[in-house]
Design an enzyme around this catalytic site. Structure first.
Site, PDB file in Angstrom:
ATOM      1  NE  ARG A 364     112.390  83.372 114.702  1.00  0.00           N
ATOM      2  CZ  ARG A 364     111.698  83.961 115.656  1.00  0.00           C
ATOM      3  NH1 ARG A 364     111.701  85.292 115.774  1.00  0.00           N
ATOM      4  NH2 ARG A 364     110.985  83.250 116.496  1.00  0.00           N
ATOM      5  CB  THR A 472      90.252  75.387  89.954  1.00  0.00           C
ATOM      6  OG1 THR A 472      90.794  74.512  90.932  1.00  0.00           O
ATOM      7  CG2 THR A 472      88.917  74.861  89.478  1.00  0.00           C
ATOM      8  CD  GLU A 474      91.048  82.330  82.325  1.00  0.00           C
ATOM      9  OE1 GLU A 474      91.155  81.787  81.208  1.00  0.00           O
ATOM     10  OE2 GLU A 474      90.458  83.415  82.503  1.00  0.00           O
TER      11      GLU A 474
HETATM   12  C1  LIG Z   1      86.528  81.943  92.287  1.00  0.00           C
HETATM   13  C2  LIG Z   1      86.089  81.424  90.975  1.00  0.00           C
HETATM   14  C3  LIG Z   1      85.913  82.273  89.911  1.00  0.00           C
HETATM   15  C4  LIG Z   1      85.451  81.801  88.682  1.00  0.00           C
HETATM   16  N1  LIG Z   1      85.173  82.696  87.690  1.00  0.00           N
HETATM   17  C5  LIG Z   1      84.551  82.252  86.577  1.00  0.00           C
HETATM   18  C6  LIG Z   1      84.061  83.174  85.607  1.00  0.00           C
HETATM   19  O1  LIG Z   1      84.201  84.395  85.755  1.00  0.00           O
HETATM   20  N2  LIG Z   1      83.441  82.688  84.509  1.00  0.00           N
HETATM   21  C7  LIG Z   1      83.272  81.345  84.307  1.00  0.00           C
HETATM   22  O2  LIG Z   1      82.712  80.976  83.286  1.00  0.00           O
HETATM   23  N3  LIG Z   1      83.727  80.452  85.205  1.00  0.00           N
HETATM   24  C8  LIG Z   1      84.339  80.867  86.342  1.00  0.00           C
HETATM   25  N4  LIG Z   1      84.773  79.961  87.283  1.00  0.00           N
HETATM   26  C9  LIG Z   1      84.587  78.540  87.050  1.00  0.00           C
HETATM   27  C10 LIG Z   1      85.860  77.795  86.748  1.00  0.00           C
HETATM   28  O3  LIG Z   1      86.327  78.144  85.483  1.00  0.00           O
HETATM   29  C11 LIG Z   1      85.566  76.302  86.903  1.00  0.00           C
HETATM   30  O4  LIG Z   1      85.411  76.069  88.285  1.00  0.00           O
HETATM   31  C12 LIG Z   1      86.655  75.460  86.300  1.00  0.00           C
HETATM   32  O5  LIG Z   1      86.621  75.520  84.911  1.00  0.00           O
HETATM   33  C13 LIG Z   1      86.564  73.992  86.743  1.00  0.00           C
HETATM   34  O6  LIG Z   1      85.308  73.487  86.524  1.00  0.00           O
HETATM   35  P1  LIG Z   1      84.513  72.751  87.697  1.00  0.00           P
HETATM   36  O7  LIG Z   1      84.530  73.616  88.886  1.00  0.00           O
HETATM   37  O8  LIG Z   1      83.210  72.342  87.159  1.00  0.00           O
HETATM   38  O9  LIG Z   1      85.380  71.473  88.027  1.00  0.00           O
HETATM   39  P2  LIG Z   1      85.212  70.006  87.406  1.00  0.00           P
HETATM   40  O10 LIG Z   1      85.343  70.063  85.955  1.00  0.00           O
HETATM   41  O11 LIG Z   1      83.998  69.392  87.968  1.00  0.00           O
HETATM   42  O12 LIG Z   1      86.492  69.333  88.040  1.00  0.00           O
HETATM   43  C14 LIG Z   1      86.472  68.748  89.364  1.00  0.00           C
HETATM   44  C15 LIG Z   1      87.647  67.788  89.497  1.00  0.00           C
HETATM   45  O13 LIG Z   1      87.508  66.751  88.522  1.00  0.00           O
HETATM   46  C16 LIG Z   1      88.697  66.582  87.798  1.00  0.00           C
HETATM   47  N5  LIG Z   1      88.399  66.317  86.373  1.00  0.00           N
HETATM   48  C17 LIG Z   1      87.451  66.885  85.595  1.00  0.00           C
HETATM   49  N6  LIG Z   1      87.545  66.426  84.334  1.00  0.00           N
HETATM   50  C18 LIG Z   1      88.580  65.563  84.311  1.00  0.00           C
HETATM   51  C19 LIG Z   1      89.215  64.777  83.302  1.00  0.00           C
HETATM   52  N7  LIG Z   1      88.808  64.813  82.033  1.00  0.00           N
HETATM   53  N8  LIG Z   1      90.278  64.046  83.641  1.00  0.00           N
HETATM   54  C20 LIG Z   1      90.734  64.010  84.909  1.00  0.00           C
HETATM   55  N9  LIG Z   1      90.189  64.724  85.892  1.00  0.00           N
HETATM   56  C21 LIG Z   1      89.134  65.501  85.614  1.00  0.00           C
HETATM   57  C22 LIG Z   1      89.440  67.926  87.889  1.00  0.00           C
HETATM   58  O14 LIG Z   1      90.838  67.730  87.837  1.00  0.00           O
HETATM   59  C23 LIG Z   1      89.008  68.444  89.247  1.00  0.00           C
HETATM   60  O15 LIG Z   1      89.906  68.027  90.240  1.00  0.00           O
HETATM   61  C24 LIG Z   1      85.239  80.415  88.504  1.00  0.00           C
HETATM   62  C25 LIG Z   1      85.471  79.540  89.569  1.00  0.00           C
HETATM   63  C26 LIG Z   1      85.843  80.026  90.794  1.00  0.00           C
HETATM   64  C27 LIG Z   1      85.961  79.066  91.946  1.00  0.00           C
END
Ligand SMILES: Cc1cc2nc3c(=O)[nH]c(=O)nc-3n(C[C@H](O)[C@H](O)[C@H](O)COP(=O)(O)OP(=O)(O)OC[C@H]3O[C@@H](n4cnc5c(N)ncnc54)[C@H](O)[C@@H]3O)c2cc1C
Length: 693
Positions: A364, A472, A474
Site C-alpha cells: 500500500r 474466555t 477454557e
Molecule cells: C462460544 C462459547 C463456547 C463455549 N463452550 C463451552 C463448552 O463446550 N462446554 C462448557 O462447559 N462451557 C463452554 N463455554 C463456557 C465457558 O467456558 C465460560 O463462559 C467460561 O468458563 C467463563 O464463565 P462465565 O461465562 O460464567 O464467566 P464468569 O465466570 O461469570 O466471568 C465474567 C467476568 O467476571 C470476571 N471474574 C469471574 N471470576 C473472577 C475472579 N475470581 N476474579 C476476578 N474476576 C473474575 C471474569 O474475568 C469475567 O470478566 C462456552 C462459552 C462460549 C461463549
C-alpha cells in the site's frame, strides 16, 4: 477463487503495465531510493541509526527451522480443503448452513481425507495440536468443533475414564459416529466450576445414577455440539451417595458422567433431556452451542468416568485421592490440554493476521515527499510501531507455545508431578497472555489495513469475532492469571521453608536475592547497544521486575490478610497479582525466544531471529519503563537509549518484514485474504477480481 482471463490485448497491456508499476514500487520500497528534504533527513537519520545493511534472510532455511515436526500433516489438511471447494466456508453464510457445513467439513476430514486427530490426543499431542492449528486456519468454527469432539468430549473420556470407557467409545468418537459434548458450564456458574449444581444421585436399587437439573441456574449453558449434533455429553455434576444418616445423601464433589442426550437414529432428544439453542453468536457460528436440562435422566453406573473416584455396586465410594479438593484438582488438571491447544491456535491466528497486515502495508502506498512517488505505508514510523513489535511477539509466542506443547507431551508420557504443576501454570499463563494479545492485535491489524481491512473477504472481521472468545473459554483469562500468581506465591513460600523452585520458575531461586538487592547505579546508566542487546541484560531486567512484584505482593498479602482475611487480601492485591503473572509469563516467553535464537543452526536466520528477539525485549521494557525508572533500575539516559533502540529495531525489522512473514510458510489458501497474498502484486488483482472487475 476462479481466475479471470483478460479480454483484449489492450487489457493485457494495461494489466502488464500496472503490474510492472507495482513491482517497481515494491522493489523501490525494499531498496529505498534516496529522498530529499525532510524525508531524506529522516532516511539518513534512520540509516545512520541502522548502522548495518539490511539483513539477508534465507526464508526457506528459516521456515525449516520454524516448521514443526508435523508440517506435512498440516499440508494434508490444506490440500484436502483446497481440493474440495464445496467444503470451503463462503464469506456469507447463515448460522444454520454454517453449522451443517462445519459438520460436513469435520466428517470429510476424518472419513474422506483420513486425518484422524483423536488418536493423537494422548499418544502424540504435538501432532494433534498441529492438525488443530491447520484446521482452525481453514475455518475457526471447524477448529473449535474439532476441539469439542476430540479434545473436550473425547479427551474427557480418555483422561477421566478408565479402560472400559476407552474400549466402548474410542472408535465412535474417532470416526465421529458418536458426536459429543463437554457439559461443564451452567447458567449460574462458569469460572467457578466447584459451584455447579447439577446432581448425579446413585440409586443402589437399580444400579444407576439419576441426573437432575435442580433449578434454572443449573441448566448447562454454552455447550458446544449440543444444539444440533451431539449424541452424548460428558456431564459434570455433584455426585450424591445415599447415607444412613438423617441427611440421606452425601455430596462427594464434582464428577464427570457420560450421558446419552439424543437418539442415535432419529437424533431426537432422549426422554428427560431438554435441549435449547444458545442462538446466533458474535462469532464461531459454525459451532452449535446449546443448553441442556436434565429431568431424572437415568444412566448406568458404568457411565461414571471413574479414574479419580468410583462407586461400587453397593454404593461404596473409593478413590486413589484423599479429599474432594484433591479429586477436583486432579479432574481439572486432566483438562489442561484444551488450554494448550487454544494458546497454540491463537498464535496461528496471530500469524495469519500479521501476514495479511504486513504484506498489505508493504504494498500500500500513500503520500510521500513532495514531487516524489508515494511511499509504502510500512515506511511510516507509526505503522512500523503498530506492526513490528507484533511481528516480533508472534515469533516469541511461536517458540513459547511450541515449548508448551513439547512439555505437555512430556507430561503426558511421564506423569512427572513437578511437570504437572509446571504445565498447569504455564498453560494457564500462556493461554491468557497470548489470547489477550492476539485479540488486541486483530483490531490493530484491521486498522492498519485501513478501509480494505474492513472488507469481510480480507478476514480480520471473522478472525476477530471467532477468536475473541478464546479469552474466555477454557478458563477466563483474568481467572487463569490468578492461578499463575497463586502458583508463583506457593513456590515462593515453599522456598522459604527450604524448598526449591521447579524448572520453569527456577530463575527465581537465584534471582530473589540477587534481584532484590538495590539496582546497581553503574549498570543503570549503561546505554550502549552491546549492553542493551545482550540477552543477559534483557533477561535480568525481566526477572528483576518479576522478582520485585513477587516479593512485594507477598508482603502486601501478608499485611492485608491480618485485617481482611485471605480472600479479602487477595482481592485487595488483585491487580498487583495479575501484573505479577503477566510479568512472569513475559519472562518465560523471552527466555524461550533467547534459547530459540541460540539453537538456530543457520547463521542468517539466527541474525534475523536475534533482531526480532531484541525488539520483543526492548518493546516490553519500554512499555513498562515507568516501573524501571521508579526504582532507578534504568537511569534517564538509559531509558532514552532504550526508546531509540526500539525505534531502530522497528525500522530494521521492517526491512526484513516480508521475509519474516513469508517464513511462517502459510499458503495463500490459508491467509486467503486478497490483500494478504504471498506475491504482493497479486493482491490488488485478486481483490478487484473478487469485486467482479
Ligand atoms: C462460544 C462459547 C463456547 C463455549 N463452550 C463451552 C463448552 O463446550 N462446554 C462448557 O462447559 N462451557 C463452554 N463455554 C463456557 C465457558 O467456558 C465460560 O463462559 C467460561 O468458563 C467463563 O464463565 P462465565 O461465562 O460464567 O464467566 P464468569 O465466570 O461469570 O466471568 C465474567 C467476568 O467476571 C470476571 N471474574 C469471574 N471470576 C473472577 C475472579 N475470581 N476474579 C476476578 N474476576 C473474575 C471474569 O474475568 C469475567 O470478566 C462456552 C462459552 C462460549 C461463549
Amino acid at each position: 477463487m476462479e481466475s479471470r482471463q483478460p479480454n483484449s490485448t489492450d487489457e493485457i497491456d494495461h494489466d502488464q503495465a500496472s503490474s510492472a508499476r507495482r513491482i517497481q514500487r515494491l522493489s523501490s520500497h525494499l531498496y529505498p531510493q534516496p529522498l530529499d528534504g525532510a524525508g531524506a533527513e529522516m532516511a539518513v537519520a534512520l540509516m545512520a541509526c541502522a548502522g548495518r545493511a539490511k539483513l539477508d534472510v534465507d526464508t526457506e532455511l528459516l521456515s525449516k527451522y520454524m516448521r514443526g515436526r508435523y508440517r506435512d500433516v498440516q499440508q494434508g489438511v490444506y490440500d484436502y480443503f483446497n481440493s474440495r471447494p464445496e467444503l470451503q466456508t463462503p464469506i456469507e453464510i447463515s448460522k444454520d448452513e454454517h453449522r451443517e457445513l462445519c459438520m460436513r467439513q469435520l466428517m470429510g476430514l476424518v472419513r474422506e481425507a483420513g486425518i484422524r486427530p483423536f488418536r493423537y490426543v494422548v499418544q502424540d499431542p504435538a501432532k494433534y495440536f498441529a492438525i488443530l492449528e491447520a484446521v482452525g486456519s481453514v475455518d475457526m468454527s471447524l477448529g473449535i468443533k474439532m476441539g469439542v469432539q476430540f479434545s473436550l468430549w473425547g479427551g474427557s473420556v480418555l483422561n477421566l475414564g478408565t479402560k472400559k470407557h476407552r474400549d466402548k467409545y474410542f472408535e465412535g468418537i474417532d470416526n465421529v459416529e458418536y458426536p459429543g459434548c463437554f457439559a461443564m458450564t451452567e447458567l449460574h456458574h462458569g469460572s467457578n466450576v466447584q459451584g455447579i449444581q447439577t446432581v448425579a444421585t446413585f440409586d443402589p436399587m437399580k444400579d444407576e445414577f439419576v441426573i437432575d437439573t435442580p433449578n434454572d441456574g443449573a441448566i448447562k449453558w454454552w455447550i458446544g455440539n449440543a444444539a444440533v449434533h451431539g449424541k452424548f455429553a460428558t456431564v459434570f455434576a455433584k455426585l450424591m451417595l445415599p447415607t444412613h444418616d438423617t441427611k440421606g445423601v452425601s455430596d462427594m464433589g464434582v464428577h464427570a458422567f457420560i450421558v446419552p442426550i439424543r437418539d442415535m437414529k432419529t437424533n431426537k432428544p432422549l426422554p428427560g433431556v431438554q435441549i435449547h439453542d444458545c442462538g446466533h453468536k458474535v462469532g464461531l457460528n459454525g459451532v452449535d452451542n446449546g443448553a441442556l436440562r436434565f429431568r431424572s435422566v437415568r444412566i448406568p453406573r458404568d457411565n461414571l468416568l471413574n479414574r479419580f473416584g468410583d462407586v461400587a455396586r453397593d454404593g461404596k465410594y473409593t478413590s486413589p485421592l484423599p479429599s474432594i479438593n484433591k479429586r477436583f484438582a486432579a479432574t481439572l488438571g486432566e483438562l489442561v490440554g484444551g488450554r494448550v491447544g487454544l494458546a497454540y491456535s491463537s498464535v496461528g491466528v496471530l500469524k495469519i493476521a500479521v501476514i495479511i497486515a504486513v504484506r498489505y502495508s508493504l504494498l500500500r502506498q500513500q503520500f510521500g515527499p513532495p514531487k516524489q512517488p508515494e511511499i509504502s505505508i510500512l515506511d511510516y514510523q507509526s505503522q512500523q510501531h503498530k506492526l513490528m513489535p507484533m511481528l516480533a511477539s508472534t515469533y516469541a509466542f511461536h517458540f513459547a507455545t511450541s515449548h508448551l506443547v513439547d512439555t505437555y507431551g512430556e507430561m503426558k508420557k511421564t506423569h512427572d508431578e513437578e511437570l504437572v504443576g509446571d504445565v498447569h501454570a504455564l498453560s494457564a499463563g500462556l493461554k491468557a497472555y497470548v489470547t489477550s494479545y492476539t485479540a488486541k492485535s486483530l483490531s490493530t491489524c484491521r486498522e492498519a489495513c485501513g478501509g480494505h481491512g474492513y472488507a469481510a473477504v480480507n478476514r480480520f472481521g471473522s478472525l476477530r469475532n471467532d477468536h475473541d472468545i478464546f479469552q474466555t473459554f477454557e478458563g477466563d483469562n483474568t481467572v487463569l492469571l490468578q492461578q499463575v500468581a497463586g502458583y508463583l506465591l506457593k513456590q515462593y513460600k515453599e522456598k522459604f521453608h527450604g524448598g526449591t523452585f521447579s524448572v520453569t520458575w527456577n530463575y527465581l531461586r537465584e534471582s530473589m536475592n540477587f534481584y532484590l538487592s538495590q539496582p546497581n547505579p553503574v549498570t543503570a546508566r549503561w546505554e550502549g547497544q552491546d549492553h542493551l542487546r545482550d540477552p543477559k541484560f534483557q533477561l535480568d531486567a525481566f526477572r528483576y521486575r518479576t522478582s520485585r512484584l513477587l516479593q512485594s505482593v507477598a508482603v502486601r498479602l501478608q499485611k492485608h490478610s491480618k485485617t481482611l482475611g485471605s480472600f479479602g487480601a487477595w482481592n485487595r492485591c488483585l491487580n498487583h497479582l495479575l501484573t505479577l503473572a503477566e510479568s512472569h509469563i513475559e519472562t518465560v516467553i523471552l527466555a524461550k525466544f533467547i534459547d530459540a535464537v541460540r539453537s538456530c543452526p543457520d547463521e542468517k536466520s539466527r541474525a534475523a531471529l536475534k533482531l526480532l528477539c531484541d525488539l520483543y525485549a526492548m518493546d516490553r521494557i519500554w512499555n513498562d519503563i515507568g516501573t524501571y525508572r521508579n526504582v532507578d533500575y534504568v537511569a534517564p539516559n538509559k531509558a532514552k537509549a532504550i526508546h531509540k533502540l526500539t525505534e531502530y529495531l522497528c525500522f530494521q525489522v521492517k526491512n526484513v518484514a516480508k521475509e519474516m512473514v513469508d517464513a511462517f510458510d502459510l499458503p495463500d489458501y490459508v491467509t486467503r485474504a486478497p490483500i494478504g497474498m504471498q506475491a504482493a502484486e497479486d493482491a490488488y488483482t485478486v481483490y478487484t477480481q473478487y469485486a467482479g472487475f
